[in-house]
Enzyme design. Structure first.
Site, PDB file in Angstrom:
ATOM      1  N   GLN A 196      -0.892  -4.243  -9.743  1.00  0.00           N
ATOM      2  CA  GLN A 196      -1.008  -4.767  -9.881  1.00  0.00           C
ATOM      3  C   GLN A 196      -0.899  -6.201  -9.339  1.00  0.00           C
ATOM      4  O   GLN A 196      -1.585  -7.257 -10.021  1.00  0.00           O
ATOM      5  CB  GLN A 196       0.935  -4.779 -10.129  1.00  0.00           C
ATOM      6  CG  GLN A 196       0.579  -5.898 -12.638  1.00  0.00           C
ATOM      7  CD  GLN A 196       2.672  -5.726 -12.159  1.00  0.00           C
ATOM      8  OE1 GLN A 196       2.682  -5.063 -12.723  1.00  0.00           O
ATOM      9  NE2 GLN A 196       2.914  -6.310 -12.439  1.00  0.00           N
ATOM     10  N   HIS A 198       1.051  -1.002  -0.013  1.00  0.00           N
ATOM     11  CA  HIS A 198       0.030  -0.056   0.157  1.00  0.00           C
ATOM     12  C   HIS A 198       0.762   1.862  -0.449  1.00  0.00           C
ATOM     13  O   HIS A 198       0.397   2.604  -0.461  1.00  0.00           O
ATOM     14  CB  HIS A 198      -0.785   0.642   1.433  1.00  0.00           C
ATOM     15  CG  HIS A 198      -1.833  -1.376   1.470  1.00  0.00           C
ATOM     16  ND1 HIS A 198      -1.680  -1.933   2.650  1.00  0.00           N
ATOM     17  CD2 HIS A 198      -3.183  -1.317   0.382  1.00  0.00           C
ATOM     18  CE1 HIS A 198      -2.425  -3.301   2.210  1.00  0.00           C
ATOM     19  NE2 HIS A 198      -3.141  -3.008   1.374  1.00  0.00           N
ATOM     20  N   ASP A 209      -2.974  -7.221  -8.002  1.00  0.00           N
ATOM     21  CA  ASP A 209      -4.530  -7.606  -7.742  1.00  0.00           C
ATOM     22  C   ASP A 209      -5.538  -7.147  -9.844  1.00  0.00           C
ATOM     23  O   ASP A 209      -5.733  -6.354 -10.312  1.00  0.00           O
ATOM     24  CB  ASP A 209      -5.520  -6.633  -7.261  1.00  0.00           C
ATOM     25  CG  ASP A 209      -5.964  -7.172  -5.754  1.00  0.00           C
ATOM     26  OD1 ASP A 209      -6.053  -8.110  -5.224  1.00  0.00           O
ATOM     27  OD2 ASP A 209      -5.130  -6.601  -4.945  1.00  0.00           O
ATOM     28  N   SER A 219       0.396  -9.528   1.220  1.00  0.00           N
ATOM     29  CA  SER A 219      -1.406  -9.207   1.097  1.00  0.00           C
ATOM     30  C   SER A 219      -1.218  -9.270   2.624  1.00  0.00           C
ATOM     31  O   SER A 219      -0.954  -9.903   4.000  1.00  0.00           O
ATOM     32  CB  SER A 219      -1.549  -9.991   0.706  1.00  0.00           C
ATOM     33  OG  SER A 219      -2.861 -10.704   0.769  1.00  0.00           O
TER      34      SER A 219
HETATM   35  P1  AMP Z   1      -6.706  -3.992  -0.907  1.00  0.00           P
HETATM   36  O1  AMP Z   1      -6.221  -3.172   0.340  1.00  0.00           O
HETATM   37  O2  AMP Z   1      -5.894  -5.534  -0.361  1.00  0.00           O
HETATM   38  O3  AMP Z   1      -7.535  -3.956  -0.791  1.00  0.00           O
HETATM   39  O4  AMP Z   1      -5.700  -2.999  -1.461  1.00  0.00           O
HETATM   40  C1  AMP Z   1      -5.506  -1.791  -1.585  1.00  0.00           C
HETATM   41  C2  AMP Z   1      -4.498  -1.544  -3.377  1.00  0.00           C
HETATM   42  O5  AMP Z   1      -3.274  -1.952  -2.544  1.00  0.00           O
HETATM   43  C3  AMP Z   1      -5.008  -2.116  -4.257  1.00  0.00           C
HETATM   44  O6  AMP Z   1      -5.010  -1.596  -5.400  1.00  0.00           O
HETATM   45  C4  AMP Z   1      -4.025  -3.508  -4.294  1.00  0.00           C
HETATM   46  O7  AMP Z   1      -3.388  -3.831  -5.549  1.00  0.00           O
HETATM   47  C5  AMP Z   1      -2.840  -3.078  -3.714  1.00  0.00           C
HETATM   48  N1  AMP Z   1      -1.671  -3.975  -3.010  1.00  0.00           N
HETATM   49  C6  AMP Z   1      -2.106  -4.728  -2.109  1.00  0.00           C
HETATM   50  N2  AMP Z   1      -1.456  -5.742  -2.396  1.00  0.00           N
HETATM   51  C7  AMP Z   1       0.234  -5.115  -2.932  1.00  0.00           C
HETATM   52  C8  AMP Z   1       1.037  -5.657  -3.174  1.00  0.00           C
HETATM   53  N3  AMP Z   1       2.233  -6.146  -2.397  1.00  0.00           N
HETATM   54  N4  AMP Z   1       2.002  -4.760  -3.636  1.00  0.00           N
HETATM   55  C9  AMP Z   1       1.300  -3.966  -4.606  1.00  0.00           C
HETATM   56  N5  AMP Z   1       0.228  -3.069  -4.186  1.00  0.00           N
HETATM   57  C10 AMP Z   1      -0.446  -4.265  -3.564  1.00  0.00           C
END
Ligand code: AMP
Length: 284
Positions: free
Chosen positions: A148, A37, A150, A185
Site C-alpha cells: 500500500q 518487503h 506505493d 523504504s
Molecule cells: P520496492 O523494492 O521498493 O520496489 O518494493 C517492492 C514491494 O514492496 C512493493 O510492492 C512495495 O509497495 C512494497 N513495500 C515497500 N515498502 C513497503 C512498506 N514500508 N510496507 C509495505 N510494503 C512495502
C-alpha cells in the site's frame, strides 16, 4: 531455497510446481529488503504453496537523474533474509536477461498515471508496468503481493491486471512503519541523521490531517494547508500533496471515504513517498 537468474530455469521450476498442483505467490521487489518487503512475503506464504521473490533493480523505471546507480544491491544479504522467512524461490536476473535486445514493446497506462508520481517521474510507471508484466509472464503466479506504500503503483497494476486479462489475484499489504511512523523504504538509508529526525513529520502531518477530517473538516484546501505547515524544514521540498479519488486518481475538493492522501517530499536528495486513506482503511 532456490535462486534462479535464468528465465528458462525458473519457468521450468514453476511448470513442475504447477503440474503438482501447487499455487504460486509472487512478491516483486528491487531488493534492499526490509520488514515492509517481508510483510508481503509472509502474506504470500499464508496464501499460497510456493513463494517466489524477484530481486531486480529495474533500469527502465528510473529517470536519467534518479538513483539507479546508487540503489543498494546486496543479493547475498537479501537471499539470507528470504531464506530465513521460508521463501521458496528467489529470482534475481541480470539486466541483460530481462532486456536482452533493444526492446520496442512497452506497457503504458494513460489515465491513472497522469498525476502524482507520473507527473514528476515521467516514464516511471511505463517502466514499472512493463517489468511487472514481463515478470508476471515469466513466473505465472496465482497471486501477486504489493505494498500500500506505493498506492498509485498498486492501483495502476490492478488496472493492468484487469485490462490485459492477467489471471492473477492482487493482494495489497498495509504499509509497515518504523516506531515513529516513518514508512519503511530502501531509500531511508540515504537520509542523514538530521534528515532522519525530520522524516517522521510526513506521517505526523498526515495523521494531523486525518484527525481534522475525523473532527469534521472535509475541505481539501484547509487540510492541505495543515499538512503544508508541518512539511517545512531545512532542505525540504514538497514534490506533491494530492487528495485524489482512490479509484480514478482524479483530484477532489472535498474529502470522502475512498479519498487517498498521497505525499511526496524531497529531503535533501532523497525522495520519500507516503499515503493514507480516509478513513484510515486498507485498500482491499
Ligand atoms: P520496492 O523494492 O521498493 O520496489 O518494493 C517492492 C514491494 O514492496 C512493493 O510492492 C512495495 O509497495 C512494497 N513495500 C515497500 N515498502 C513497503 C512498506 N514500508 N510496507 C509495505 N510494503 C512495502
Amino acid at each position: 531455497m532456490k535462486i534462479f537468474d535464468s528465465i528458462v530455469d525458473i519457468r521450468s521450476f514453476i511448470k513442475a510446481a504447477k503440474v503438482e498442483g501447487l499455487s504460486i505467490g509472487f512478491v516483486p521487489t528491487m531488493g534492499a529488503l526490509h520488514e515492509g518487503h517481508l510483510a508481503l512475503v509472509r502474506e504470500s506464504k499464508g496464501n499460497t504453496d510456493i513463494t517466489v521473490v524477484s530481486i531486480f533493480v529495474n533500469p527502465t523505471q528510473f529517470g536519467p537523474n534518479e538513483d539507479y546507480e546508487k540503489y543498494q544491491r546486496n543479493l547475498e544479504q537479501d537471499s539470507q533474509l528470504c531464506d530465513v522467512e521460508g521463501v521458496d524461490v528467489v529470482f534475481a536476473p541480470a539486466v541483460t536477461e530481462m532486456y536482452p535486445a533493444k526492446d520496442s514493446v512497452v506497457v503504458k497506462e494513460s489515465a491513472l498515471s497522469k498525476n502524482l508520481c507520473g507527473r514528476t517521474r515521467p516514464g516511471h510507471f511505463s517502466g514499472v508496468l512493463t517489468v511487472v508484466a514481463k515478470l508476471f509472464n515469466i513466473i505465472d503466479p496465482d497471486m501477486a503481493f504489493f505494498g500500500q506504500k506505493d498506492a498509485q503503483q498498486v492501483r495502476i497494476i490492478e488496472q493492468m491486471i484487469r485490462d490485459l486479462n492477467f489471471d492473477i489475484e492482487l493482494k495489497v499489504v498495509p504499509t509497515v512503519r518504523e516506531y515513529d511512523g516513518l514508512a519503511l523504504s530502501s531509500r531511508n538509508s540515504y537520509l542523514t541523521a538530521e534528515q532522519r529526525v525530520w522524516a517522521p513529520r510526513i506521517y505526523e502531518g498526515m495523521q494531523k490531517v486525518l484527525s481534522l477530517y475525523k473532527a469534521g473538516e472535509k475541505d481539501v484546501s484547509i487540510l492541505r494547508q495543515a499538512l503544508e505547515a508541518v512539511l517545512t524544514g531545512n532542505d525540504v521540498e514538497v514534490d506533491y500533496i494530492e487528495f485524489v479519488d482512490w479509484k480514478s486518481f482524479e483530484s477532489v475538493d472535498t474529502v470522502n471515504d475512498g479519498t487517498l492522501l498521497a505525499v511526496a517530499v524531497r529531503v535533501g536528495d532523497t525522495r520519500l513517498i507516503d499515503n493514507i486513506m480516509f478513513p484510515s482503511l486498507s485498500f482491499s
